[in-house]
Design a protein around this motif. Structure first.
Motif, PDB file in Angstrom:
ATOM      1  N   ALA A  38      -6.889  11.339  20.806  1.00 26.43           N
ATOM      2  CA  ALA A  38      -7.346  12.176  22.615  1.00 26.43           C
ATOM      3  C   ALA A  38      -6.896  12.947  22.662  1.00 26.43           C
ATOM      4  O   ALA A  38      -7.453  14.263  23.352  1.00 26.43           O
ATOM      5  CB  ALA A  38      -6.950  10.591  23.565  1.00 26.43           C
ATOM      6  N   ASN A  39      -5.595  13.693  21.787  1.00 25.27           N
ATOM      7  CA  ASN A  39      -4.960  15.083  22.191  1.00 25.27           C
ATOM      8  C   ASN A  39      -5.771  16.092  21.131  1.00 25.27           C
ATOM      9  O   ASN A  39      -5.932  17.400  22.085  1.00 25.27           O
ATOM     10  CB  ASN A  39      -3.450  14.742  22.352  1.00 25.27           C
ATOM     11  CG  ASN A  39      -2.967  14.375  22.578  1.00 25.27           C
ATOM     12  OD1 ASN A  39      -3.397  14.390  24.081  1.00 25.27           O
ATOM     13  ND2 ASN A  39      -1.597  13.723  22.292  1.00 25.27           N
ATOM     14  N   SER A  40      -7.027  15.927  20.729  1.00 25.33           N
ATOM     15  CA  SER A  40      -7.739  16.735  20.120  1.00 25.33           C
ATOM     16  C   SER A  40      -8.818  16.761  20.622  1.00 25.33           C
ATOM     17  O   SER A  40      -9.644  17.315  20.044  1.00 25.33           O
ATOM     18  CB  SER A  40      -7.778  15.790  18.622  1.00 25.33           C
ATOM     19  OG  SER A  40      -6.459  16.146  17.755  1.00 25.33           O
ATOM     20  N   LEU A  41      -9.103  15.709  21.353  1.00 24.77           N
ATOM     21  CA  LEU A  41     -10.558  15.992  21.988  1.00 24.77           C
ATOM     22  C   LEU A  41     -10.711  16.579  23.264  1.00 24.77           C
ATOM     23  O   LEU A  41      -9.502  16.353  24.249  1.00 24.77           O
ATOM     24  CB  LEU A  41     -11.279  14.921  21.896  1.00 24.77           C
ATOM     25  CG  LEU A  41     -11.375  13.798  20.793  1.00 24.77           C
ATOM     26  CD1 LEU A  41     -11.826  12.505  20.849  1.00 24.77           C
ATOM     27  CD2 LEU A  41     -11.987  14.379  19.907  1.00 24.77           C
ATOM     28  N   THR A  42     -11.695  16.859  23.975  1.00 22.25           N
ATOM     29  CA  THR A  42     -12.273  17.431  25.532  1.00 22.25           C
ATOM     30  C   THR A  42     -13.490  17.406  25.866  1.00 22.25           C
ATOM     31  O   THR A  42     -13.922  16.865  25.102  1.00 22.25           O
ATOM     32  CB  THR A  42     -11.900  18.821  25.252  1.00 22.25           C
ATOM     33  OG1 THR A  42     -11.879  19.657  26.447  1.00 22.25           O
ATOM     34  CG2 THR A  42     -13.055  19.893  24.154  1.00 22.25           C
ATOM     35  N   ALA A  43     -14.492  17.698  26.774  1.00 21.74           N
ATOM     36  CA  ALA A  43     -15.026  17.223  27.812  1.00 21.74           C
ATOM     37  C   ALA A  43     -16.268  18.067  26.251  1.00 21.74           C
ATOM     38  O   ALA A  43     -16.108  19.250  26.356  1.00 21.74           O
ATOM     39  CB  ALA A  43     -15.035  17.774  28.685  1.00 21.74           C
ATOM     40  N   VAL A  44     -17.298  17.422  26.179  1.00 22.38           N
ATOM     41  CA  VAL A  44     -18.958  17.871  25.772  1.00 22.38           C
ATOM     42  C   VAL A  44     -19.587  18.308  26.318  1.00 22.38           C
ATOM     43  O   VAL A  44     -19.295  18.411  27.947  1.00 22.38           O
ATOM     44  CB  VAL A  44     -19.575  16.639  25.392  1.00 22.38           C
ATOM     45  CG1 VAL A  44     -20.944  16.847  24.499  1.00 22.38           C
ATOM     46  CG2 VAL A  44     -19.083  15.625  24.041  1.00 22.38           C
TER      47      VAL A  44
END
Length: 180
Positions: A38-44
Motif C-alpha cells: 500500500a505504501n508503494s501505490l498511488t491513485a491510478v
C-alpha cells in the motif's frame, strides 16, 4: 543428558513452527499486492494512456539436474520497479504461467499505480511447484506520459542437499506502444 533432551525438544518444536509458517506462505493471493505494498501505490492517473508495454520474465520454480534424475525446487520473487523519478507507473496485469503456457495465477484484481521509484513484489514459495521448469510471468504496464522503462526481475533461491543456489532472471520487453 537432560540438557540434550531439552535441546532436542526445542529444535523439534522450532522445526514444526517453521514448517507451519512455510506452508502458510505457499502462494501469494491476488489482492495481496494492494494490501502488502500500500505504501508503494498511488491513485491510478485519470489521464489517457500515452505509452504501454509488457515484459516477459522467465522463472524457474523447479530445475532438472543430473540429467533429469534430480529436481531442485526454488522460491521465486518477482520485483517490478518504477524507474521513473516523477511519474506513476500503471500495472495492468501480473500473470504467472506454467511450463505448458497455462495461466497459474493472476496477481492483480484491477490496475494499480506505483509511486515514482517504488516497487511491488510477487512471491512464490519453494513448495509451490505449479510453474515447473519453464514457468514465466507477464507484466503489462502503462503510463499517462513519457516514462522510464520499468525494471522487472525475478530472484530464484533454493538448494539441493548442502548446495544452495540463487540467480536472477531479467524481464524482457515484448511489447511497447509509443505515444498515441
Amino acid at each position: 543428558m537432560c540438557h540434550i533432551r531439552a535441546g532436542c525438544i526445542f529444535l523439534a518444536i522450532l522445526a514444526c513452527l517453521l514448517t507451519v509458517r512455510m506452508g502458510e506462505a505457499a502462494a501469494q493471493a491476488a489482492g495481496d499486492i494492494e494490501h502488502n505494498f500500500a505504501n508503494s501505490l498511488t491513485a491510478v492517473p485519470s489521464e489517457p494512456i500515452a505509452v504501454s508495454g509488457a515484459f516477459y520474465v522467465p522463472v524457474y520454480s523447479s530445475v532438472s539436474m543430473s540429467q533429469g534424475k534430480l529436481r531442485a525446487d526454488f522460491s521465486v520473487t518477482l520485483s517490478v520497479h518504477n524507474a521513473s523519478e516523477t511519474r506513476p507507473l500503471i500495472l495492468k496485469r501480473i500473470a504467472y504461467f506454467d511450463t505448458s503456457g497455462k495461466m497459474v495465477e493472476s496477481y492483480l484484481k484491477s490496475p494499480v499505480a506505483l509511486k515514482p521509484f517504488s516497487t511491488v513484489e510477487v512471491s512464490i514459495a519453494t513448495t509451490d511447484t505449479r510453474g515447473g521448469t519453464g514457468a514465466n510471468f507477464v507484466v503489462d504496464w502503462a503510463a499517462s506520459g513519457e516514462i522510464a522503462e520499468p525494471v522487472v526481475e525475478a530472484l530464484m533461491v533454493g538448494g539441493v542437499g548442502a548446495g544452495h543456489y540463487a540467480f536472477i532472471s531479467q524481464g524482457r520487453p515484448v511489447k511497447l506502444l509509443g505515444k498515441n
